[in-house]
Design a protein around this motif. Structure first.
Motif, mmCIF file in Angstrom:
data_model
loop_
_atom_site.group_PDB
_atom_site.id
_atom_site.type_symbol
_atom_site.label_atom_id
_atom_site.label_comp_id
_atom_site.label_asym_id
_atom_site.label_seq_id
_atom_site.Cartn_x
_atom_site.Cartn_y
_atom_site.Cartn_z
ATOM 1 N N TYR A 164 -2.466 -2.858 -13.725
ATOM 2 C CA TYR A 164 -2.230 -3.263 -12.348
ATOM 3 C C TYR A 164 -0.911 -2.657 -11.865
ATOM 4 O O TYR A 164 -0.801 -2.161 -10.740
ATOM 5 N N LEU A 168 -0.126 -0.486 -8.586
ATOM 6 C CA LEU A 168 0.909 -0.899 -7.628
ATOM 7 C C LEU A 168 2.012 0.143 -7.524
ATOM 8 O O LEU A 168 2.600 0.357 -6.470
ATOM 9 N N GLU A 171 2.519 2.851 -4.789
ATOM 10 C CA GLU A 171 3.249 2.632 -3.533
ATOM 11 C C GLU A 171 4.710 3.039 -3.659
ATOM 12 O O GLU A 171 5.331 3.426 -2.679
ATOM 13 N N HIS A 210 18.271 -3.721 1.555
ATOM 14 C CA HIS A 210 17.622 -2.520 2.092
ATOM 15 C C HIS A 210 16.304 -2.878 2.785
ATOM 16 O O HIS A 210 15.427 -3.481 2.162
ATOM 17 N N PRO A 211 16.137 -2.521 4.075
ATOM 18 C CA PRO A 211 14.967 -3.029 4.803
ATOM 19 C C PRO A 211 13.625 -2.572 4.242
ATOM 20 O O PRO A 211 12.677 -3.354 4.224
ATOM 21 N N VAL A 212 13.542 -1.327 3.775
ATOM 22 C CA VAL A 212 12.258 -0.870 3.220
ATOM 23 C C VAL A 212 11.939 -1.669 1.962
ATOM 24 O O VAL A 212 10.832 -2.185 1.789
ATOM 25 N N MET A 215 10.984 -5.230 2.541
ATOM 26 C CA MET A 215 9.610 -5.327 3.032
ATOM 27 C C MET A 215 8.605 -5.116 1.896
ATOM 28 O O MET A 215 7.631 -5.849 1.762
ATOM 29 N N MET A 216 8.872 -4.085 1.078
ATOM 30 C CA MET A 216 7.926 -3.777 0.007
ATOM 31 C C MET A 216 7.880 -4.907 -1.019
ATOM 32 O O MET A 216 6.814 -5.312 -1.468
ATOM 33 N N ARG A 219 6.140 -8.717 -0.189
ATOM 34 C CA ARG A 219 4.748 -9.158 -0.309
ATOM 35 C C ARG A 219 4.233 -9.106 -1.742
ATOM 36 O O ARG A 219 3.047 -9.287 -1.977
ATOM 37 N N LEU A 220 5.126 -8.833 -2.687
ATOM 38 C CA LEU A 220 4.689 -8.800 -4.083
ATOM 39 C C LEU A 220 4.775 -10.196 -4.690
ATOM 40 O O LEU A 220 5.776 -10.889 -4.530
ATOM 41 N N GLU A 224 2.788 -9.524 -9.704
ATOM 42 C CA GLU A 224 2.827 -8.106 -9.333
ATOM 43 C C GLU A 224 4.186 -7.487 -9.675
ATOM 44 O O GLU A 224 4.260 -6.338 -10.135
ATOM 45 N N LYS B 336 -4.226 6.690 -2.344
ATOM 46 C CA LYS B 336 -4.171 5.971 -3.613
ATOM 47 C C LYS B 336 -5.241 4.889 -3.675
ATOM 48 O O LYS B 336 -5.809 4.627 -4.734
ATOM 49 N N PHE B 352 -8.594 -2.871 -7.592
ATOM 50 C CA PHE B 352 -7.610 -3.880 -7.204
ATOM 51 C C PHE B 352 -7.613 -4.028 -5.678
ATOM 52 O O PHE B 352 -8.080 -3.136 -4.968
ATOM 53 N N LYS B 355 -3.597 -2.147 -1.021
ATOM 54 C CA LYS B 355 -2.297 -2.357 -0.369
ATOM 55 C C LYS B 355 -1.874 -1.032 0.235
ATOM 56 O O LYS B 355 -2.070 0.022 -0.379
ATOM 57 N N SER B 357 1.223 1.077 2.782
ATOM 58 C CA SER B 357 2.519 1.014 3.446
ATOM 59 C C SER B 357 2.786 2.321 4.165
ATOM 60 O O SER B 357 2.137 3.338 3.905
ATOM 61 N N THR B 359 6.306 4.428 6.114
ATOM 62 C CA THR B 359 7.627 4.501 6.728
ATOM 63 C C THR B 359 7.746 5.867 7.380
ATOM 64 O O THR B 359 7.326 6.865 6.801
ATOM 65 N N LYS B 371 14.449 4.952 11.309
ATOM 66 C CA LYS B 371 13.186 4.773 10.606
ATOM 67 C C LYS B 371 12.453 3.552 11.118
ATOM 68 O O LYS B 371 13.053 2.637 11.689
ATOM 69 N N THR B 375 4.101 -2.726 6.131
ATOM 70 C CA THR B 375 3.139 -2.869 5.047
ATOM 71 C C THR B 375 1.825 -3.365 5.638
ATOM 72 O O THR B 375 1.815 -3.991 6.700
ATOM 73 N N VAL B 386 0.985 -6.302 7.847
ATOM 74 C CA VAL B 386 1.492 -7.516 7.228
ATOM 75 C C VAL B 386 2.922 -7.795 7.687
ATOM 76 O O VAL B 386 3.261 -8.890 8.105
ATOM 77 N N ASP B 387 3.768 -6.781 7.602
ATOM 78 C CA ASP B 387 5.198 -6.977 7.835
ATOM 79 C C ASP B 387 5.777 -5.631 8.260
ATOM 80 O O ASP B 387 5.182 -4.592 7.951
ATOM 81 N N PHE B 389 9.567 -3.315 9.897
ATOM 82 C CA PHE B 389 10.968 -3.282 10.296
ATOM 83 C C PHE B 389 11.194 -2.023 11.115
ATOM 84 O O PHE B 389 10.385 -1.094 11.099
#
Lengths: 236, 420
Positions: A164, A168, A171, A210-212, A215-216, A219-220, A224, B336, B352, B355, B357, B359, B371, B375, B386-387, B389
């Protein structure tokens, strides 16, 4: 030591119950903290006349932006935290003392960290005396902290599913290079799993700035994050 | 089966595998054909080949031997990158991942027979087909312009020679000349792209030709990162850029490529450079395959499968999926999910929850990067946000510089992720 007065006993009692979103709070026992600070004193000075040594002096550190001394040569990791807008508030100081490299990858502070929460609280209570207005009671923003849940042992104990995690991880690899090359974006392979987990939870809770990544990570799930830690931890 | 006119890149081993491919029909190894070697297709091919460890035969069909990324091509226009730094080849996908890279045009898809025919005369069989052909332009979208005019009025929305041409034209503008852009209606590839491009053109003109002007004819009244761009234009390029939005007739445009004029809401202007970015649609192969509705190919976000043919996955700019912007980052993210879904359908690997994302970084001027990101997850209806910025107006110079430097790191990261 007026600020250790009776009013704080009441704050302490509240600590175990539901806090408001943001509450002033007693940090810890500064006298015990002064003793523990001995571990820090080989590199850091604090108090009247303190100077930079191996590390910068710590006067006035509470609520100061990271890396503000022009006469101190900071590591690239700390510089990056400064550019990201990190502030030495109580949460960040606590996370840094727990494990410096988890909060700031690439810091030169080679310190294993204070794993015991009470030790950190006490050291921070000691350091707090050398920042502005410690006598303000109840304490103002610098030592107010949002309610924060310690990572329970069962979260740290989750065995991540590396399959998994591999999915994941796709990303992450849009920005972070799997071969571990640093190119303006930090390296995420080969971390100790627990450090990875703590770092991701710190982003998830918006402690790391850090905003990215906030955010990433936001939601984990715990599973995860553990799966990612297991996968990346195994990569060289 | 004519294979002699097919062209191959990469090792002899990879080429030999490709030559054998049509002969092993029904002989066990499932076959995947990927059409389009950009951020979507190349990523999918790489992830399928990587995940299958030889158990799936992967063929990537891409006409060009050298791929120029559309993302960061504005930075080339602004003088911040060399064109060569945007060039990528398919050698590693062939040599390190065993992908059969076929440099040819896909010109037809027989969905019943599950075959792809190639301009060079070859034919490829597939169990799963992945379409990531990017965009084409809607015919007649801008009155007076069609693709035969692209050497006079370049679109430069597919990177490479078009981008080079546009840069040369900008640099050759007479003193005090006029650069016009015809901006596209939604949805289109790279929502901040036209406005980052204007920023880069302004950056060049400010240095070389400071009395020059920029006009944008735009059918829209708002655009991606609008507050950030407008703040940046006021700070860096005051008085240079005139954005004519939909309310002011920005969508009522015709061009005359021979006379080099642009007519906006009845008012004709003589211009020196005209960058026409027409309305867009899915790459033509999607229409040929009969999997489009309107201009785009609808898909389910769970697997990126076409809603019309479950043996086909469509991703990147060409698909209609929901909330994600059409971007290289989005295509790479969708790839992916598509790769995972294809592997799960053809091998015993797990499926799975999807998901996604995205940017998008944009450069406004030297070290002034911004930027926006979000997500996403798959619902039965669409890919849903979902979310998210976005950079803030009034950020300090250091943060903007850090954002730019991060984008440079991202480019290195994503291109490694796409091309291996």
């Amino acid at each position: 030591m007026r600020w250790l007065g009776g009013a704080f006993l009441a704050w302490g009692v509240l600590a175990g119950t539901a806090w408001a979103e943001e509450e002033a709070t007693r940090i810890g026992d500064p006298e015990r903290g002064a003793e523990i600070f001995g571990k820090c004193a080989s590199c850091h000075e604090v108090g009247q006349g303190a100077k930079h040594r191996v590390g910068p002096h710590l006067n006035g550190i509470f609520d100061r932006k990271v890396a503000q001394f022009e006469d101190y040569n900071y590591s690239e990791g700390i510089e990056r935290a400064r550019r990201d807008g990190m502030v030495w508030n109580l949460k960040n100081l606590d996370a840094y003392l727990e494990n410096p490299k988890t909060l700031v990858s690439g810091t030169r502070m080679n310190f294993a960290g204070l794993k015991n929460k009470r030790d950190r609280d006490d050291v921070l209570a000691y350091l707090r005396q050398f920042s502005a207005n410690p006598q303000d009671i109840p304490e103002a923003a610098p030592t107010a902290r949002k309610r924060e849940v310690e990572l329970p042992p069962e979260v740290l104990a989750i065995m991540g599913d590396p399959d998994y995690g591999e999915y994941l991880s796709t990303e992450c690899t849009t920005c972070h290079q799997v071969d571990g090359e640093y190119d303006g974006i930090p390296v995420i392979t080969g971390w100790i799993e627990e450090d990875f987990v703590v770092a991701m939870h710190a982003y998830k809770r918006k402690i790391r700035p850090h905003p990215v990544m906030q955010m990433m990570a936001g939601r984990l799930s715990d599973e995860e994050i553990a799966a990612l830690a297991a996968y990346f931890g195994a990569l060289e | 089966m004519k294979l002699n006119r097919r062209t191959f890149l990469g090792t002899g081993v990879a080429a030999a595998t490709a030559l054998q491919a049509p002969m092993v029909l029904g002989a066990g190894k499932p076959r995947v054909v990927v059409i389009g070697g950009g951020a979507g297709g190349a990523t999918t091919a790489r992830y399928i080949a990587k995940g299958a460890k030889g158990a799936v035969d992967v063929t990537l069909v891409e006409p060009t031997r050298t791929y120029y990324t559309c993302f960061f091509s504005n930075l080339y226009l602004g003088g911040f990158r060399e064109l060569s730094s945007l060039a990528h080849s398919y050698g590693k996908l062939a040599s390190d991942y065993g992908i059969n890279v076929v440099h040819d045009w896909a010109i037809g898809i027989d969905r019943d027979a599950r075959t792809v025919s190639l301009a060079g005369g070859g034919m490829l069989n597939y169990d799963r087909l992945v379409l990531s052909p990017g965009i084409d332009f809607v015919d007649g979208a801008v009155e007076g312009w069609d693709v035969t005019a692209q050497n006079k009025m370049p679109h430069a929305f597919k990177a490479g020679s078009q981008t080079e041409l546009l840069k040369a034209q900008i640099e050759a503008m007479p003193e005090g000349g006029v650069f016009a852009m015809v901006a596209p209606p939604n949805p289109f590839r790279c929502p901040p792209g036209p406005y980052e491009r204007v920023s880069m053109v302004a950056h060049v003109l400010k240095e070389r030709n400071p009395t020059a002007k920029i006009i944008i004819a735009d059918p829209k009244n708002k655009f991606s990162k609008m507050a950030l761009f407008q703040e940046g234009w006021a700070n860096h390029y005051e008085g240079m850029i005139d954005w004519i939005n939909g309310d002011f007739g920005g969508g009522n445009v015709s061009v005359d490529p021979d006379a080099m004029t642009v007519t906006i809401d009845g008012e004709e202007t003589k211009v020196d450079v005209c960058n026409v970015i027409p309305a867009m649609k899915a790459g033509r192969i999607c229409e040929m395959a009969g999997i489009t509705e309107g201009n785009w190919a609808p898909v389910t976000g769970h697997t990126m499968q076409s809603r019309i043919d479950e043996n086909i996955h469509v991703l990147g700019d060409a698909c209609a999926q929901g909330d994600m912007p059409k971007s290289g980052f989005s295509a790479n993210s969708q790839a992916k999910v598509a790769a995972m879904a294809v592997l799960s359908a053809l091998t015993d690997s797990k499926l799975f929850p999807a998901k996604f994302s995205n940017t998008c970084w944009s450069l406004i001027d030297t070290n002034d990067g911004v930027k926006v990101g979000a997500t996403y997850e798959a619902t039965d209806e669409k890919i849903a946000k979902v979310d998210g910025f976005i950079s803030q107006t009034g950020e300090d110079a250091e943060l903007r510089q850090a954002t730019y430097e991060e984008s440079v790191g991202w480019y290195a990261g994503i291109t490694a992720d796409i091309f291996g």
